[in-house]
Design an enzyme around this catalytic site. Sequence first.
Site, PDB file in Angstrom:
ATOM      1  N   SER A  68       1.053  -1.204  -0.092  1.00  0.00           N
ATOM      2  CA  SER A  68      -0.128  -0.131   0.043  1.00  0.00           C
ATOM      3  C   SER A  68       1.006   1.117  -0.019  1.00  0.00           C
ATOM      4  CB  SER A  68      -0.834  -0.021   1.272  1.00  0.00           C
ATOM      5  OG  SER A  68      -1.398   1.262   1.472  1.00  0.00           O
ATOM      6  N   TYR A  98      -1.747  -0.458  10.894  1.00  0.00           N
ATOM      7  CA  TYR A  98      -1.788  -0.827   9.375  1.00  0.00           C
ATOM      8  C   TYR A  98      -0.388  -0.299   8.694  1.00  0.00           C
ATOM      9  CZ  TYR A  98      -3.651  -1.142   4.839  1.00  0.00           C
ATOM     10  OH  TYR A  98      -3.645  -1.297   3.342  1.00  0.00           O
TER      11      TYR A  98
END
Length: 246
Positions: free
Chosen positions: A142, A155
């Site tokens: 990501s 995250y």
Amino acid sequence: MLNIKDKVVLITGASSGIGEATARFLAAKGAKVVLGARRIENLQTIAAEIQAAGGVVRFTALDVTQKEQLIEFLQFAQTQFGRVDVLVNNAGLMPLSLIEHLKVEEWDKMIDVNLKGVLYGIAAALPIFQAQNSGHFVNITSIADRWVGPTATIYCATKHAVRVISEGLRQEVGSNIRVTIIAPGATESELLNTISNPEMKKAAIEQFRIDLLPAEAIAHAIAYAVEQPANVDVNEIVVRPSAQKY
């Protein structure tokens, strides 16, 4: 995409989003795709549609938090096709929250899926790749692998870790094993469904989920890395919506 045709490509988290789009796109380009996810009903539907379109596909239930299941996933692909060419470590969760909320169980789930799931995939595939003297890891991270912000700290930590592991793996393995990370920006997916706090979910939609990329855009990036000649290792691809600035 001559270097995609007939490659055996395994995809985790293949029941929706980027995993599903990648399965459909690579199968349409001639890859033999093997799909793994917990939602077997989704896999059945996706596989039936790929087969109806002329693609070659197999699927099996897979929980990436269970290392034995990753081993079985790789063995299943070998049994079906005799080899494994590409492992796409795609499964992921994103239950955003502030650290002070102490969502420890959600932290554990993210670490188990986003980080340990990738490590288990590497551990299952690497001996096969070494025996074949060829193979390709494609790890989906990501833009969070190079950024950190409030609510996304844990995250981001998991994605930073996968980026580091991928680079270390690339340096350690032989020249015939390739390692790629694909770092998507805001992309259509079901990640928001893993956010348990309604306020955090609303904030994420308002701040991060505008001008989304279609999942197919990430599938195209994966295909680009996979289709390169064997002596070309595309190490990183960052894909953002053109309107996304962070």
